[in-house]
Every structure is written in structure tokens, then in C-alpha cells.
Design a protein around this motif. Structure first.
Motif, PDB file in Angstrom:
ATOM      1  N   MET A  10       7.732 -26.219  20.939  1.00  0.00           N
ATOM      2  CA  MET A  10       8.388 -27.225  21.561  1.00  0.00           C
ATOM      3  C   MET A  10       9.954 -26.545  21.835  1.00  0.00           C
ATOM      4  N   LYS A  11      10.410 -25.754  20.953  1.00  0.00           N
ATOM      5  CA  LYS A  11      11.774 -25.210  21.182  1.00  0.00           C
ATOM      6  C   LYS A  11      11.923 -24.702  22.533  1.00  0.00           C
ATOM      7  N   LYS A  12      10.907 -23.814  23.000  1.00  0.00           N
ATOM      8  CA  LYS A  12      10.996 -23.098  23.974  1.00  0.00           C
ATOM      9  C   LYS A  12      11.089 -24.059  25.100  1.00  0.00           C
ATOM     10  N   THR A  13      10.394 -25.173  25.140  1.00  0.00           N
ATOM     11  CA  THR A  13      10.353 -26.216  26.306  1.00  0.00           C
ATOM     12  C   THR A  13      11.724 -26.814  26.307  1.00  0.00           C
ATOM     13  N   ILE A  14      12.265 -27.149  25.267  1.00  0.00           N
ATOM     14  CA  ILE A  14      13.488 -27.836  24.983  1.00  0.00           C
ATOM     15  C   ILE A  14      14.666 -26.902  25.669  1.00  0.00           C
ATOM     16  N   TRP A  15      14.692 -25.516  25.198  1.00  0.00           N
ATOM     17  CA  TRP A  15      15.747 -24.633  25.827  1.00  0.00           C
ATOM     18  C   TRP A  15      15.552 -24.475  27.385  1.00  0.00           C
ATOM     19  N   VAL A  16      14.379 -24.315  27.656  1.00  0.00           N
ATOM     20  CA  VAL A  16      14.169 -23.891  29.197  1.00  0.00           C
ATOM     21  C   VAL A  16      14.494 -25.295  29.855  1.00  0.00           C
ATOM     22  N   CYS A  17      14.093 -26.449  29.773  1.00  0.00           N
ATOM     23  CA  CYS A  17      14.262 -27.562  30.141  1.00  0.00           C
ATOM     24  C   CYS A  17      15.674 -27.817  30.328  1.00  0.00           C
ATOM     25  N   GLY A  18      16.490 -27.594  29.116  1.00  0.00           N
ATOM     26  CA  GLY A  18      18.142 -27.919  29.060  1.00  0.00           C
ATOM     27  C   GLY A  18      18.726 -26.704  29.964  1.00  0.00           C
ATOM     28  N   VAL A  19      18.452 -25.461  29.826  1.00  0.00           N
ATOM     29  CA  VAL A  19      19.196 -24.515  30.787  1.00  0.00           C
ATOM     30  C   VAL A  19      19.101 -24.924  32.339  1.00  0.00           C
ATOM     31  N   ILE A  20      17.589 -25.183  32.595  1.00  0.00           N
ATOM     32  CA  ILE A  20      17.473 -25.614  34.174  1.00  0.00           C
ATOM     33  C   ILE A  20      18.088 -26.791  34.529  1.00  0.00           C
ATOM     34  N   ALA A  21      18.150 -28.002  33.431  1.00  0.00           N
ATOM     35  CA  ALA A  21      19.012 -29.113  33.888  1.00  0.00           C
ATOM     36  C   ALA A  21      20.295 -28.812  34.015  1.00  0.00           C
ATOM     37  N   GLY A  22      20.939 -27.903  33.171  1.00  0.00           N
ATOM     38  CA  GLY A  22      22.240 -27.730  32.970  1.00  0.00           C
ATOM     39  C   GLY A  22      22.618 -27.037  34.328  1.00  0.00           C
ATOM     40  N   VAL A  23      21.977 -26.006  35.008  1.00  0.00           N
ATOM     41  CA  VAL A  23      22.070 -25.268  36.221  1.00  0.00           C
ATOM     42  C   VAL A  23      22.094 -26.305  37.391  1.00  0.00           C
ATOM     43  N   ILE A  24      21.119 -27.287  37.313  1.00  0.00           N
ATOM     44  CA  ILE A  24      20.865 -28.106  38.340  1.00  0.00           C
ATOM     45  C   ILE A  24      22.078 -28.988  38.420  1.00  0.00           C
ATOM     46  N   SER A  25      22.502 -29.658  37.292  1.00  0.00           N
ATOM     47  CA  SER A  25      23.545 -30.557  37.178  1.00  0.00           C
ATOM     48  C   SER A  25      25.030 -29.810  37.720  1.00  0.00           C
ATOM     49  N   VAL A  26      25.121 -28.645  37.513  1.00  0.00           N
ATOM     50  CA  VAL A  26      26.343 -28.125  37.882  1.00  0.00           C
ATOM     51  C   VAL A  26      26.209 -27.577  39.394  1.00  0.00           C
ATOM     52  N   SER A  27      25.067 -27.460  39.916  1.00  0.00           N
ATOM     53  CA  SER A  27      24.858 -26.855  41.266  1.00  0.00           C
ATOM     54  C   SER A  27      25.904 -27.533  42.291  1.00  0.00           C
ATOM     55  N   TRP A  28      25.884 -28.838  42.480  1.00  0.00           N
ATOM     56  CA  TRP A  28      26.861 -29.414  43.195  1.00  0.00           C
ATOM     57  C   TRP A  28      28.299 -28.982  43.062  1.00  0.00           C
ATOM     58  N   GLY A  29      28.623 -29.100  41.914  1.00  0.00           N
ATOM     59  CA  GLY A  29      30.088 -28.749  41.648  1.00  0.00           C
ATOM     60  C   GLY A  29      30.354 -27.364  42.244  1.00  0.00           C
ATOM     61  N   VAL A  30      29.327 -26.461  41.885  1.00  0.00           N
ATOM     62  CA  VAL A  30      29.772 -24.887  42.300  1.00  0.00           C
ATOM     63  C   VAL A  30      29.286 -24.634  43.772  1.00  0.00           C
ATOM     64  N   VAL A  31      28.378 -25.135  44.135  1.00  0.00           N
ATOM     65  CA  VAL A  31      27.909 -24.709  45.539  1.00  0.00           C
ATOM     66  C   VAL A  31      28.251 -25.659  46.437  1.00  0.00           C
ATOM     67  N   GLY A  32      27.937 -26.853  46.094  1.00  0.00           N
ATOM     68  CA  GLY A  32      28.142 -28.091  47.369  1.00  0.00           C
ATOM     69  C   GLY A  32      29.565 -28.169  47.575  1.00  0.00           C
ATOM     70  N   GLU A  33      30.529 -28.347  46.417  1.00  0.00           N
ATOM     71  CA  GLU A  33      31.899 -28.541  46.595  1.00  0.00           C
ATOM     72  C   GLU A  33      32.372 -27.302  47.175  1.00  0.00           C
ATOM     73  N   SER A  34      32.140 -26.129  47.040  1.00  0.00           N
ATOM     74  CA  SER A  34      32.861 -24.989  47.798  1.00  0.00           C
ATOM     75  C   SER A  34      32.314 -25.181  49.320  1.00  0.00           C
ATOM     76  N   LEU A  35      31.256 -25.593  49.755  1.00  0.00           N
ATOM     77  CA  LEU A  35      30.593 -25.606  51.095  1.00  0.00           C
ATOM     78  C   LEU A  35      31.170 -26.855  51.850  1.00  0.00           C
ATOM     79  N   LEU A  36      31.205 -27.967  51.168  1.00  0.00           N
ATOM     80  CA  LEU A  36      31.362 -29.197  51.898  1.00  0.00           C
ATOM     81  C   LEU A  36      32.340 -30.098  51.455  1.00  0.00           C
ATOM     82  N   GLY A  37      32.936 -29.585  50.160  1.00  0.00           N
ATOM     83  CA  GLY A  37      33.900 -30.509  49.573  1.00  0.00           C
ATOM     84  C   GLY A  37      35.119 -31.060  50.354  1.00  0.00           C
TER      85      GLY A  37
END
Length: 179
Positions: free
Chosen positions: A1-28
Motif C-alpha cells: 500500500m505504501k507504493k500506491t500512496i507514494w505513486v498517487c502522491g507524486v503523480i497528484a503533485g505533478v498534476i497539481s503544479v502543472s498549471w503553474g509551471v506550464v499553463g502560466e508560462s504559456l497563457l498566464g
């Protein structure tokens, strides 16, 4: 279960910051602050949807279809902690190396939007002074910047963890038979 928590946590973090990094630079520069805010929180919600996946995965595959509210909440909060830390680390790198003028640009756009909305000169001056003070702290103190950034994302994760735990909790029901 630890693996699932880590994988979901890392992917959720990357998705969450994606707008700030990519979207803001392109469309902000072409979007209002409110629209940018909506896109930012929408990507956080999208990222934290993995909390549902992790809790359901644990409940169905590791715990015989049962999970208590407390266990489900703990899984959600662990994912929130991991995702929020990924979000903060990526933003700190982005801010330090790629958008060190973010505060100035954000303040300038906020003041321009206040002027366009017909706000009084006093209100514009007051808001401008408050934003300048906050941005000076933000830029000069890494601790303030980290805490401020955590405050953007952690509440979203807590709310989604609570909702997921309430929806997915499933304790076993005792079957009583009478003879």
C-alpha cells in the motif's frame, strides 16, 4: 500500500503544479487573475482525485472490500502531504530559476485589473501597498514562500480526503441469524 500512496502522491503533485509551471508560462499573461486561479485549483482537484483511486484500491484489493473512515482519511492525508510537498518543491525551483519576477508581474496585473474595474485611487493604492508588502516577504523569505505555497494546496487535499473517506468508507456489517 505504501507504493500506491507514494505513486498517487507524486503523480497528484505533478498534476497539481502543472498549471503553474506550464499553463502560466504559456497563457498566464492572456488570462485574468480569476481565470488563472480557477485553472490552478481545477488542476489541484484533478490531481487529488487520485486519493479516491488509492483509497478504493486499498479497500478493494488489500482489505477485503472494507475500510474505516479513519484509515481512508489517513491514506488521503498521506497522499495530500506527498502531493503538496512535490507541488512546493517544484514551485520553489520554478520560482527561483524560471520566474523570479512572478511577484512583480502578478502585482502589476492585479493593479491593472483593479483600475479596469473602476476601483478608486485610494483602493488601488491600498491594495498595491498590501501586495507589495506581501510580495517583498514572499521574495525575501524562503520559509514564508514555502508556508504560503503549502497554504495554497493543503486545504484542497484535506477537503478531498474527507470527502473520499466519507464516500468510500465501508465497514463490515455483522450478519445476525436467528434460529
Amino acid at each position: 500500500m505504501k507504493k500506491t500512496i507514494w505513486v498517487c502522491g507524486v503523480i497528484a503533485g505533478v498534476i497539481s503544479v502543472s498549471w503553474g509551471v506550464v499553463g502560466e508560462s504559456l497563457l498566464g499573461d492572456h488570462l485574468s487573475l480569476n481565470t488563472r486561479l480557477i485553472f490552478g485549483y481545477a488542476t489541484m482537484i484533478l490531481g487529488f482525485s487520485l486519493i479516491f483511486v488509492a483509497i478504493k484500491n486499498y479497500r478493494d484489493n488489500y482489505n477485503n472490500g472494507q475500510i474505516s473512515f479513519g484509515r481512508a482519511l489517513r491514506i488521503g492525508l498521506l497522499i495530500t502531504l506527498i502531493a503538496s510537498t512535490v507541488y512546493v518543491v517544484i514551485w520553489m525551483i520554478d520560482f527561483s530559476y524560471f520566474v523570479p519576477d512572478y511577484g512583480e508581474k502578478y502585482t502589476a496585473q492585479a493593479i491593472a485589473e483593479l483600475k479596469a474595474s473602476g476601483a478608486s485611487a485610494t483602493e488601488i493604492q491600498k491594495q498595491g501597498a498590501e501586495m507589495a508588502s506581501t510580495m517583498a516577504k514572499y521574495k525575501s523569505s524562503a520559509f514564508f514562500r514555502v508556508m504560503f505555497t503549502y497554504l495554497e494546496i493543503v486545504p484542497v487535499g484535506i477537503v478531498i480526503s474527507l470527502i473520499a473517506a466519507l464516500i468510500l468508507k465501508n465497514k463490515s456489517k455483522s450478519v445476525v441469524t436467528t434460529a
